[in-house]
Design an enzyme around this catalytic site. Structure first.
Site, PDB file in Angstrom:
ATOM      1  CG  HIS A  42       9.531  -8.380   8.205  1.00  0.00           C
ATOM      2  ND1 HIS A  42      10.081  -7.734   9.297  1.00  0.00           N
ATOM      3  CD2 HIS A  42       8.397  -7.703   7.894  1.00  0.00           C
ATOM      4  CE1 HIS A  42       9.324  -6.696   9.611  1.00  0.00           C
ATOM      5  NE2 HIS A  42       8.291  -6.658   8.783  1.00  0.00           N
ATOM      6  CG  ASP A  44      12.974  -8.695  10.640  1.00  0.00           C
ATOM      7  OD1 ASP A  44      12.026  -9.507  10.656  1.00  0.00           O
ATOM      8  OD2 ASP A  44      12.850  -7.523  10.224  1.00  0.00           O
ATOM      9  CE1 TYR A  85      -0.163  -5.578   8.540  1.00  0.00           C
ATOM     10  CE2 TYR A  85       1.533  -4.295   7.439  1.00  0.00           C
ATOM     11  CZ  TYR A  85       0.716  -4.518   8.532  1.00  0.00           C
ATOM     12  OH  TYR A  85       0.785  -3.683   9.612  1.00  0.00           O
ATOM     13  CE  LYS A 123      -0.627   4.180   8.996  1.00  0.00           C
ATOM     14  NZ  LYS A 123       0.173   5.203   9.700  1.00  0.00           N
ATOM     15  CG  HIS A 125      -3.832  -3.354  11.969  1.00  0.00           C
ATOM     16  ND1 HIS A 125      -3.140  -4.543  11.876  1.00  0.00           N
ATOM     17  CD2 HIS A 125      -2.917  -2.370  11.841  1.00  0.00           C
ATOM     18  CE1 HIS A 125      -1.854  -4.276  11.694  1.00  0.00           C
ATOM     19  NE2 HIS A 125      -1.690  -2.969  11.676  1.00  0.00           N
ATOM     20  CG  ASP A 133      10.574  -3.424   6.419  1.00  0.00           C
ATOM     21  OD1 ASP A 133      11.590  -3.545   5.709  1.00  0.00           O
ATOM     22  OD2 ASP A 133      10.316  -2.396   7.078  1.00  0.00           O
ATOM     23  CG  ASP A 162       5.886  -4.739   6.864  1.00  0.00           C
ATOM     24  OD1 ASP A 162       6.273  -5.934   6.806  1.00  0.00           O
ATOM     25  OD2 ASP A 162       6.281  -3.950   7.739  1.00  0.00           O
TER      26      ASP A 162
END
Length: 276
Positions: free
Chosen positions: A234, A231, A185, A179, A134, A224, A182
């Site tokens: 992020h 927020d 990352y 995925k 991850h 994101d 975002d």
């Protein structure tokens, strides 16, 4: 705010006083006043207090004892007294103790051995040995090894390839195969690439556009991904990612410590050198 050169717009003393009030007798910090101590919140407290030159406001010896007491025989770290093991906690402990100048209080060789035991066939890392790779965990492991001066133990080309494969057609980055991209990352992946000096392997301009498209044109924060609500989480990672890529107007951030180069200079810590 520091990366955007806007720290003076916040009430420094109120911020410091609130953080100090979150330290427990054990030396660790909780997420709020009266909450249990945990390494996650302890790291945030240490980073902000270093940024504000306010480490003298807390009990540093108890803090060092709290962090070092969480190391286990295999070199891993628990997050708190309840014993959960995770490479996030290895990174936090190593980063905090380095910022405090007290890495001598833990077994750094064992800490590095545990981190390396979490490396997978693809060159990336999971939260414990055998866990799925991850990007967030990979940053924690790469950051920890960088701080310990052991980043050369990595297969940088193999890891760099896995990290570069996180970039999708929109320019954004994901944390695992298949995925969605975002903005967070933009830190986890980009910082890892910087630590192994492979940042030039991704399409920087496409990533910058993805981050900027995720900004709320009215509120100013970053979400994101485009069209979602912004927020603080992020927003920080978006701004930090832009800083890592050398965006004009932002103060430079260190990819291993996730604090500004200015803060590291004040502490006498050499920042990571990488090609942008």
């Amino acid at each position: 705010m520091e990366l955007m050169n806007g720290l003076d717009e916040m009430d420094k003393q109120k911020v410091i006083e609130w953080i100090v009030s979150c330290q427990l007798p054990s030396g660790g910090f909780g997420g709020n006043i009266g909450h249990d101590a945990h390494l996650l919140y302890t790291m945030s407290a240490v980073q902000v207090l270093c940024m504000y030159d306010a480490m003298d406001r807390i009990n540093k010896e108890n803090l060092v004892t709290f962090i070092s007491s969480l190391q286990k025989e295999d070199g891993s770290f628990a997050g708190d007294e309840w014993g959960e093991i995770d490479t996030r906690f290895s990174y936090i402990a190593i980063s905090c103790l380095s910022l405090l100048g007290r890495l001598d209080t833990i077994n750094t060789d064992k800490a590095a051995e545990f981190v390396l035991s979490c490396k997978n066939f693809d060159g990336a890392f999971g939260c414990v040995p055998g866990a799925e790779s991850h990007a967030g965990q990979t940053f924690c492991c790469v950051g920890a090894l960088t701080i310990l001066g052991k980043v050369d133990l990595l297969d940088k080309d193999l890891l760099g390839w896995w990290l570069c494969e996180r970039q999708v057609p929109s320019g954004g980055l994901n944390g695992r195969p298949e995925k969605l991209p975002d903005v967070c990352y933009s830190w986890w992946v980009v910082s890892s690439l910087a630590c192994i000096d492979r940042l030039i392997w991704i399409d920087r301009e496409k990533l910058i556009n993805f981050i900027l498209e995720s900004q709320d044109p009215e509120g100013g924060g970053i979400a994101d991904r485009p069209d979602d609500l912004p927020d603080v989480f992020h927003t920080f990672f978006g701004v930090a990612g832009l800083s890592l890529m050398g965006m004009e107007g932002l103060s430079p951030v260190d990819p291993a410590y996730a604090v500004s180069i200015n803060t590291l200079n004040k502490l006498g810590i050499k920042p990571v050198q990488y090609r942008k």
